[in-house]
Design a protein around this motif. Structure first.
Motif, PDB file in Angstrom:
ATOM      1  N   LEU A  99       0.856  -1.181   0.000  1.00  0.00           N
ATOM      2  CA  LEU A  99       0.000   0.000   0.000  1.00  0.00           C
ATOM      3  C   LEU A  99       0.891   1.230   0.000  1.00  0.00           C
ATOM      4  CD1 LEU A  99      -1.816  -2.300   1.564  1.00  0.00           C
ATOM      5  CD2 LEU A  99      -3.245  -0.332   2.101  1.00  0.00           C
ATOM      6  N   TRP A 100       0.671   2.111  -0.983  1.00  0.00           N
ATOM      7  CA  TRP A 100       1.441   3.350  -1.061  1.00  0.00           C
ATOM      8  C   TRP A 100       0.652   4.449  -0.357  1.00  0.00           C
ATOM      9  CZ3 TRP A 100       4.580   4.483  -6.107  1.00  0.00           C
ATOM     10  CH2 TRP A 100       5.487   3.439  -6.340  1.00  0.00           C
ATOM     11  N   SER A 101       1.204   4.921   0.747  1.00  0.00           N
ATOM     12  CA  SER A 101       0.515   5.918   1.556  1.00  0.00           C
ATOM     13  C   SER A 101       0.352   7.231   0.804  1.00  0.00           C
ATOM     14  CB  SER A 101       1.299   6.165   2.846  1.00  0.00           C
ATOM     15  OG  SER A 101       0.891   7.357   3.466  1.00  0.00           O
ATOM     16  N   LEU A 102      -0.806   7.852   1.018  1.00  0.00           N
ATOM     17  CA  LEU A 102      -1.076   9.190   0.490  1.00  0.00           C
ATOM     18  C   LEU A 102      -1.164  10.200   1.625  1.00  0.00           C
ATOM     19  CD1 LEU A 102      -3.795   8.168  -2.125  1.00  0.00           C
ATOM     20  CD2 LEU A 102      -1.340   8.449  -2.504  1.00  0.00           C
ATOM     21  N   HIS A 103      -0.545   9.871   2.760  1.00  0.00           N
ATOM     22  CA  HIS A 103      -0.555  10.782   3.897  1.00  0.00           C
ATOM     23  C   HIS A 103       0.204  12.062   3.571  1.00  0.00           C
ATOM     24  CE1 HIS A 103      -1.578   7.631   7.230  1.00  0.00           C
ATOM     25  NE2 HIS A 103      -2.602   7.943   6.473  1.00  0.00           N
ATOM     26  N   VAL A 155       0.675  -2.402  -6.621  1.00  0.00           N
ATOM     27  CA  VAL A 155       0.606  -1.136  -5.885  1.00  0.00           C
ATOM     28  C   VAL A 155      -0.857  -0.837  -5.597  1.00  0.00           C
ATOM     29  CG1 VAL A 155       1.035   1.344  -5.967  1.00  0.00           C
ATOM     30  CG2 VAL A 155       2.734  -0.252  -6.896  1.00  0.00           C
ATOM     31  N   LEU A 156      -1.208  -0.770  -4.316  1.00  0.00           N
ATOM     32  CA  LEU A 156      -2.553  -0.390  -3.885  1.00  0.00           C
ATOM     33  C   LEU A 156      -2.508   1.032  -3.350  1.00  0.00           C
ATOM     34  CD1 LEU A 156      -2.850  -3.786  -2.258  1.00  0.00           C
ATOM     35  CD2 LEU A 156      -4.744  -2.979  -3.640  1.00  0.00           C
ATOM     36  N   LEU A 157      -3.514   1.825  -3.660  1.00  0.00           N
ATOM     37  CA  LEU A 157      -3.508   3.246  -3.347  1.00  0.00           C
ATOM     38  C   LEU A 157      -4.146   3.506  -1.982  1.00  0.00           C
ATOM     39  CD1 LEU A 157      -4.534   4.580  -6.855  1.00  0.00           C
ATOM     40  CD2 LEU A 157      -2.266   4.590  -5.844  1.00  0.00           C
ATOM     41  N   GLY A 158      -3.353   4.016  -1.058  1.00  0.00           N
ATOM     42  CA  GLY A 158      -3.815   4.335   0.278  1.00  0.00           C
ATOM     43  C   GLY A 158      -2.872   3.749   1.308  1.00  0.00           C
ATOM     44  N   PRO A 159      -3.070   4.111   2.560  1.00  0.00           N
ATOM     45  CA  PRO A 159      -4.162   4.947   3.062  1.00  0.00           C
ATOM     46  C   PRO A 159      -3.939   6.437   2.804  1.00  0.00           C
ATOM     47  CG  PRO A 159      -2.714   4.331   4.865  1.00  0.00           C
ATOM     48  CD  PRO A 159      -2.202   3.605   3.656  1.00  0.00           C
ATOM     49  N   ALA A 160      -5.042   7.153   2.660  1.00  0.00           N
ATOM     50  CA  ALA A 160      -5.037   8.612   2.648  1.00  0.00           C
ATOM     51  C   ALA A 160      -5.558   9.102   3.988  1.00  0.00           C
ATOM     52  CB  ALA A 160      -5.915   9.146   1.520  1.00  0.00           C
ATOM     53  N   GLN A 161      -5.376  10.373   4.259  1.00  0.00           N
ATOM     54  CA  GLN A 161      -5.867  10.958   5.503  1.00  0.00           C
ATOM     55  C   GLN A 161      -7.326  11.353   5.369  1.00  0.00           C
ATOM     56  OE1 GLN A 161      -1.535  12.909   6.523  1.00  0.00           O
ATOM     57  NE2 GLN A 161      -3.330  14.168   6.805  1.00  0.00           N
ATOM     58  N   ALA A 162      -8.046  11.280   6.480  1.00  0.00           N
ATOM     59  CA  ALA A 162      -9.459  11.651   6.467  1.00  0.00           C
ATOM     60  C   ALA A 162      -9.662  13.089   5.998  1.00  0.00           C
ATOM     61  CB  ALA A 162     -10.059  11.445   7.851  1.00  0.00           C
ATOM     62  N   ALA A 163      -8.673  13.954   6.255  1.00  0.00           N
ATOM     63  CA  ALA A 163      -8.792  15.347   5.816  1.00  0.00           C
ATOM     64  C   ALA A 163      -8.910  15.472   4.306  1.00  0.00           C
ATOM     65  CB  ALA A 163      -7.590  16.153   6.307  1.00  0.00           C
TER      66      ALA A 163
END
Length: 376
Positions: A99-103, A155-163
């Motif tokens: 998972l590739w973070s989008l933080h 490659v899986l997209l996420g996690p992203a932030q709730a914001a």
């Protein structure tokens, strides 16, 4: 941002509830586990053999943000020394998916957070397209396996932030259409230290309907408990170890680990010195503890490479997973439990999200709820 529009993909049409099996398939698809390593070989040789058959599905990579700061001529297929993760090291470490973070950096919220998340999605897709021999995007459990069988890293997209949602369920649906598959429930008014609000619960239900996994690492205890009660799909903790062994705020106490196991969620233990300790043995201690409290089907791995954190000895980059698996073999972990740890448990959770979404889309229309209506 035009690349994002080019990458929009159609959601697979869902079947009726009668098409769903009575229960989700287990981690080995109903087939008995067959040992793949020589019991007389060295632990490291056995680790390589096990990982060749059951590669690592890594729960968190900070690579997207790290790549923003590199010159545009980096090459992940040949190798890139400026980061902890590239295709040669992923293959050496037997990583089959991550998972590739989008933080985002702290301080971004509102429209800035939404825009920065879209830019990161665009960057990830651009990077994957530029490295077709090593990387390929995946959106479901089945696609993840297909990519691995083609010799690429999924490659899986996420996690992203709730914001990144900007308090809008429409933006959540748009991010899902662009490929987002995990969202961290913390740092916003509707998922705070006080727990999930009514709007937060509606966000989680809509995530279930779409197939977006809830990441509870860093969420408050009240948010975690409420998410267990509300979510019909398995939940993730993408970067959480055992607080009983190391009192890091992102680590989980035993009562929440036990509840996570009862909910069939997944605790992905990070390979970071701050959360697990300075040696590979410390990481193995956390994996032993989580397995004992939550169960063998509820523990996974999270490299947390390229996220700006220090890593334990012998686990300095994405090539080092065989050293950890060898340590677990020395401790008596069975090959079947190791196969769950590295690959099977993540597949189960991804399939659980897919099945939950299929069922929810049959009985629930897209939510039109507004935060002002539910929390105002």
């Amino acid at each position: 941002m035009a690349d994002l529009q080019d990458e929009l993909h159609d959601t697979t049409e869902v079947g009726g509830l009668d098409d769903l099996p009575e229960s989700l398939p287990d981690a080995f698809d109903g087939e008995p586990y067959t040992p793949v390593s020589d019991p007389d070989g060295s632990p490291l040789d056995r680790a390589h053999a096990i990982l060749a058959a059951h590669p690592v599905a890594d729960g968190y990579s900070g690579l997207p943000w790290a790549l923003r700061h590199l010159p545009p001529w980096f090459d992940l297929e040949l190798g890139e020394s400026a980061v902890d993760t590239d295709v040669p090291r992923l293959r050496e470490g037997h990583v089959g998916a991550l998972l590739w973070s989008l933080h985002l950096p702290e301080g971004l919220d509102g429209d800035r957070a939404v825009g920065a998340t879209l830019e990161q999605l665009d960057l990830v897709k651009t990077v994957v397209r530029a490295h077709p021999e090593g990387l390929r995007l995946a959106y479901t459990a089945g696609q993840t396996t297909d990519v691995r069988n083609c010799g690429r890293v999924a490659v899986l997209l996420g996690p992203a932030q709730a914001a990144a949602l900007g308090d809008s369920l429409g933006i959540l649906r748009s991010l899902h259409a662009l490929g987002l598959r995990a969202l961290t429930l913390s740092g916003v008014s509707w998922a705070s230290e006080a727990g999930l609000t009514r709007f937060g619960e509606e966000v989680l239900r809509e995530m279930n309907r779409l197939g977006v996994l809830a990441d509870l690492s860093g969420a408050s205890a009240d948010t975690v408990r409420r998410a267990f009660a509300v979510s019909k799909a398995p939940v993730l903790c993408t970067r959480s170890a055992a607080r009983a062994l190391r009192p890091h705020p992102a680590n989980l106490p035993d009562d929440l680990l036990a509840a996570l196991g009862a909910a069939k969620g997944l605790c992905m233990v990070p390979l970071t010195a701050g959360q697990t300790g300075p040696t590979v043995r410390d990481v193995a201690d956390h994996l032993d503890h989580v397995r004992a409290v939550a169960g063998a089907e509820c523990v996974g791995l999270s490299g947390t490479y390229d996220a700006g954190t220090a890593h334990p000895q012998e686990l300095g980059d994405a090539s080092c997973y065989p050293h950890l698996v060898a340590e677990l073999l020395r401790r008596g972990w069975t090959e079947a439990d190791l196969a769950l740890l590295t690959w099977g448990n993540v597949q189960r959770v991804l399939r659980g999200a897919d099945f939950t979404a299929r069922a929810a889309q049959e009985r629930r229309d897209p939510s039109t709820a507004k935060i002002a209506e539910l929390d105002g």
